[in-house]
Design a protein around this motif. Structure first.
Motif, PDB file in Angstrom:
ATOM      1  N   ASN A 111       0.834  -1.189   0.000  1.00  9.46           N
ATOM      2  CA  ASN A 111       0.000   0.000   0.000  1.00  9.46           C
ATOM      3  C   ASN A 111       0.879   1.253   0.000  1.00  9.46           C
ATOM      4  O   ASN A 111       1.907   1.311   0.679  1.00  9.46           O
ATOM      5  N   ASN A 123      -4.581   6.895  -2.530  1.00  2.61           N
ATOM      6  CA  ASN A 123      -4.109   5.729  -1.805  1.00  2.61           C
ATOM      7  C   ASN A 123      -4.441   4.476  -2.613  1.00  2.61           C
ATOM      8  O   ASN A 123      -5.550   4.362  -3.151  1.00  2.61           O
ATOM      9  N   SER A 125      -4.993   1.357  -1.617  1.00  2.00           N
ATOM     10  CA  SER A 125      -6.065   0.543  -1.038  1.00  2.00           C
ATOM     11  C   SER A 125      -7.435   1.159  -1.304  1.00  2.00           C
ATOM     12  O   SER A 125      -8.407   0.435  -1.544  1.00  2.00           O
ATOM     13  N   ASP A 126      -7.528   2.506  -1.314  1.00  2.00           N
ATOM     14  CA  ASP A 126      -8.801   3.155  -1.639  1.00  2.00           C
ATOM     15  C   ASP A 126      -9.183   2.905  -3.097  1.00  2.00           C
ATOM     16  O   ASP A 126     -10.361   2.712  -3.416  1.00  2.00           O
ATOM     17  N   LYS A 129     -10.620  -0.593  -3.526  1.00  2.00           N
ATOM     18  CA  LYS A 129     -11.977  -0.783  -2.995  1.00  2.00           C
ATOM     19  C   LYS A 129     -13.015  -0.483  -4.064  1.00  2.00           C
ATOM     20  O   LYS A 129     -14.052  -1.144  -4.135  1.00  2.00           O
TER      21      LYS A 129
END
Length: 143
Positions: A111, A123, A125-126, A129
């Protein structure tokens, strides 16, 4: 009879010096001449031709032209400079150590947060999602 200076020897050696000294500040900047320094190779070739003509003139007509000893020294130095240039470009610049901690193909990326094209912090990880995959593009910089 006074012997004349053999200008071909000096012109050839100057071209070899130009070939050596212009790669990094001029030709390494452009993509067309960075990976294969063809302009520098052409300069080396032109310098070698002038040196060969000057040496031929010096040895064939020593009563008219100077340069038997000096021409041989300049030709030897030019050959050494060409060999060092080829070593640096073809071998030493490619001798980059392997990174044991680099992400491998198929491995998940760690990440991280980076700025996008308009300066917003993004980011990884965002992004994962909301999306199935993320494409990272790395641009090779100019040194």
């Amino acid at each position: 009879m006074k012997r004349r200076h053999n200008i071909l020897l000096w012109a050839g050696f100057v071209l070899v010096l130009v070939a050596v000294t212009t790669y990094i500040p001029i030709f390494a900047v452009f993509a067309a001449t960075r990976d294969v320094p063809w302009v520098n190779y052409l300069l080396f070739l032109a310098g070698a031709i002038l040196l060969a003509l000057g040496l031929r003139r010096a040895f064939a007509q020593p009563q008219i032209y100077r340069g038997k000893i000096l021409g041989s020294i300049l030709a030897s130095l030019s050959l050494l400079l060409f060999a060092l240039f080829c070593f640096a470009i073809l071998y030493a610049s490619k001798d980059i150590p392997a990174s044991e901690t680099a992400v491998r193909v198929g491995q998940l990326a760690p990440n991280f947060t980076l700025a996008n094209w308009d300066g917003k912090q993004v980011n990884l990880s965002d992004q994962l999602k909301n999306n199935r995959a993320v494409v990272l593009i790395f641009y090779r910089g100019y040194w």
